[in-house]
Design a protein around this motif. Structure first.
Motif, PDB file in Angstrom:
ATOM      1  N   VAL A  69       0.850  -1.191   0.000  1.00  0.00           N
ATOM      2  CA  VAL A  69       0.000   0.000   0.000  1.00  0.00           C
ATOM      3  C   VAL A  69       0.886   1.241   0.000  1.00  0.00           C
ATOM      4  O   VAL A  69       1.764   1.384   0.835  1.00  0.00           O
ATOM      5  N   SER A  70       0.657   2.121  -0.963  1.00  0.00           N
ATOM      6  CA  SER A  70       1.335   3.418  -0.983  1.00  0.00           C
ATOM      7  C   SER A  70       0.400   4.420  -0.322  1.00  0.00           C
ATOM      8  O   SER A  70      -0.802   4.406  -0.577  1.00  0.00           O
ATOM      9  N   THR A  71       0.944   5.280   0.519  1.00  0.00           N
ATOM     10  CA  THR A  71       0.121   6.227   1.262  1.00  0.00           C
ATOM     11  C   THR A  71       0.521   7.658   0.943  1.00  0.00           C
ATOM     12  O   THR A  71       1.700   7.983   0.903  1.00  0.00           O
ATOM     13  N   GLY A  83      -0.876  14.632 -14.254  1.00  0.00           N
ATOM     14  CA  GLY A  83       0.108  14.329 -15.280  1.00  0.00           C
ATOM     15  C   GLY A  83       0.451  12.852 -15.335  1.00  0.00           C
ATOM     16  O   GLY A  83      -0.357  11.994 -15.033  1.00  0.00           O
ATOM     17  N   ALA A  84       1.691  12.594 -15.722  1.00  0.00           N
ATOM     18  CA  ALA A  84       2.149  11.218 -15.931  1.00  0.00           C
ATOM     19  C   ALA A  84       2.788  10.670 -14.666  1.00  0.00           C
ATOM     20  O   ALA A  84       3.994  10.547 -14.566  1.00  0.00           O
ATOM     21  N   TRP A  85       1.988  10.344 -13.697  1.00  0.00           N
ATOM     22  CA  TRP A  85       2.481   9.730 -12.463  1.00  0.00           C
ATOM     23  C   TRP A  85       2.080   8.263 -12.467  1.00  0.00           C
ATOM     24  O   TRP A  85       1.089   7.868 -13.052  1.00  0.00           O
ATOM     25  N   ARG A  86       2.882   7.425 -11.839  1.00  0.00           N
ATOM     26  CA  ARG A  86       2.616   5.981 -11.806  1.00  0.00           C
ATOM     27  C   ARG A  86       1.676   5.682 -10.646  1.00  0.00           C
ATOM     28  O   ARG A  86       1.974   5.965  -9.499  1.00  0.00           O
ATOM     29  N   VAL A  87       0.537   5.080 -10.978  1.00  0.00           N
ATOM     30  CA  VAL A  87      -0.483   4.764  -9.981  1.00  0.00           C
ATOM     31  C   VAL A  87      -0.176   3.378  -9.395  1.00  0.00           C
ATOM     32  O   VAL A  87      -0.092   2.406 -10.143  1.00  0.00           O
ATOM     33  N   PRO A  88      -0.010   3.286  -8.084  1.00  0.00           N
ATOM     34  CA  PRO A  88       0.242   1.966  -7.481  1.00  0.00           C
ATOM     35  C   PRO A  88      -1.024   1.113  -7.496  1.00  0.00           C
ATOM     36  O   PRO A  88      -2.135   1.617  -7.657  1.00  0.00           O
ATOM     37  N   ARG A 106      -4.044  10.807 -17.300  1.00  0.00           N
ATOM     38  CA  ARG A 106      -2.773  10.691 -18.021  1.00  0.00           C
ATOM     39  C   ARG A 106      -1.752   9.868 -17.245  1.00  0.00           C
ATOM     40  O   ARG A 106      -0.602   9.777 -17.626  1.00  0.00           O
ATOM     41  N   ALA A 107      -2.195   9.294 -16.154  1.00  0.00           N
ATOM     42  CA  ALA A 107      -1.295   8.519 -15.297  1.00  0.00           C
ATOM     43  C   ALA A 107      -0.941   7.185 -15.942  1.00  0.00           C
ATOM     44  O   ALA A 107      -1.653   6.683 -16.816  1.00  0.00           O
ATOM     45  N   VAL A 108       0.149   6.617 -15.474  1.00  0.00           N
ATOM     46  CA  VAL A 108       0.570   5.295 -15.923  1.00  0.00           C
ATOM     47  C   VAL A 108      -0.077   4.275 -14.988  1.00  0.00           C
ATOM     48  O   VAL A 108       0.223   4.244 -13.793  1.00  0.00           O
ATOM     49  N   ILE A 109      -0.971   3.466 -15.537  1.00  0.00           N
ATOM     50  CA  ILE A 109      -1.685   2.470 -14.740  1.00  0.00           C
ATOM     51  C   ILE A 109      -1.306   1.097 -15.269  1.00  0.00           C
ATOM     52  O   ILE A 109      -1.679   0.729 -16.382  1.00  0.00           O
ATOM     53  N   ASP A 110      -0.541   0.350 -14.476  1.00  0.00           N
ATOM     54  CA  ASP A 110      -0.032  -0.961 -14.885  1.00  0.00           C
ATOM     55  C   ASP A 110      -0.930  -2.114 -14.466  1.00  0.00           C
ATOM     56  O   ASP A 110      -0.623  -3.259 -14.770  1.00  0.00           O
ATOM     57  N   HIS A 111      -2.001  -1.832 -13.759  1.00  0.00           N
ATOM     58  CA  HIS A 111      -2.823  -2.893 -13.175  1.00  0.00           C
ATOM     59  C   HIS A 111      -4.237  -2.828 -13.737  1.00  0.00           C
ATOM     60  O   HIS A 111      -4.746  -1.758 -14.044  1.00  0.00           O
ATOM     61  N   VAL A 162     -11.400   1.002 -11.167  1.00  0.00           N
ATOM     62  CA  VAL A 162     -10.945   1.818 -10.038  1.00  0.00           C
ATOM     63  C   VAL A 162     -11.943   1.591  -8.909  1.00  0.00           C
ATOM     64  O   VAL A 162     -13.108   1.967  -9.028  1.00  0.00           O
ATOM     65  N   ARG A 163     -11.468   0.920  -7.834  1.00  0.00           N
ATOM     66  CA  ARG A 163     -12.327   0.656  -6.671  1.00  0.00           C
ATOM     67  C   ARG A 163     -11.978   1.658  -5.588  1.00  0.00           C
ATOM     68  O   ARG A 163     -10.833   1.753  -5.164  1.00  0.00           O
TER      69      ARG A 163
END
Length: 180
Positions: A69-71, A83-88, A106-111, A162-163
């Motif tokens: 978990v990222s907080t 912007g282009a931030w990586r979503v955990p 615009r985020a990077v979503i790998d999941h 997205v939950r």
């Protein structure tokens, strides 16, 4: 006796099946599954109809560790990600007296599934999701106002789910889909 529709076990969704196939591929790449075993497990996953059948097909795999978990936390002020931030995979957002603005368009979503846990006291929260995202906020408890969300009418498939869970005491949550 004939089973009524509500008595039947829920059928698998394509997201459930895709997640299981991804898990099989990862186990194979890490050397936990032999090639012959991969073929058999993959066949069982692709033909499974219920969650029980899927669980049985994945039984030979090692136990899956929960995602970390990222907080993001602030006592007051504003929490903002654009912007282009990586979503955990799992994100926890805590704020006692501030506003939250998360833009995932615009985020990077790998999941395939992103879990966002909100813990907000007062203030407003705005979450912008990708155009083709599916939003689930059934696990969110609100104390003062309802959540504002208008689902897209003609949604393309293939977007992330997205939950949103947690608690929003005296604020307002507004969820919108990106226009592009």
């Amino acid at each position: 006796m004939t089973a009524l529709p509500e008595d039947r076990p829920p059928l698998l969704t394509e997201d459930d099946r895709e997640s299981a196939v991804r898990r099989l591929r990862e186990a194979y790449a890490e050397g936990h599954v032999a090639h012959e075993q991969l073929d058999a497990c993959l066949q069982r996953v692709l033909t499974a109809r219920t969650h029980g059948e899927l669980k049985s097909a994945l039984a030979p795999l090692p136990a899956q560790e929960p995602a970390p978990v990222s907080t993001i936390a602030a006592a007051g002020g504003r929490i903002r990600r654009h912007g282009a931030w990586r979503v955990p995979r799992r994100l926890k957002v805590e704020s006692a007296f501030g506003n939250v603005d998360l833009d995932l368009s615009r985020a990077v979503i790998d999941h395939a599934v992103v879990d966002i846990e909100l813990r907000l006291g007062t203030g407003r929260a705005r979450i912008t999701v990708p155009r083709d995202a599916v939003v689930d906020f059934e696990g969110l408890r609100t104390g003062w106002k309802d959540v504002l969300h208008r689902p897209r009418r003609a949604s393309r498939t293939g977007g992330p789910t997205v939950r949103i869970t947690g608690a929003l005491e005296f604020g307002l949550l507004k969820i919108r889909h990106a226009r592009r």
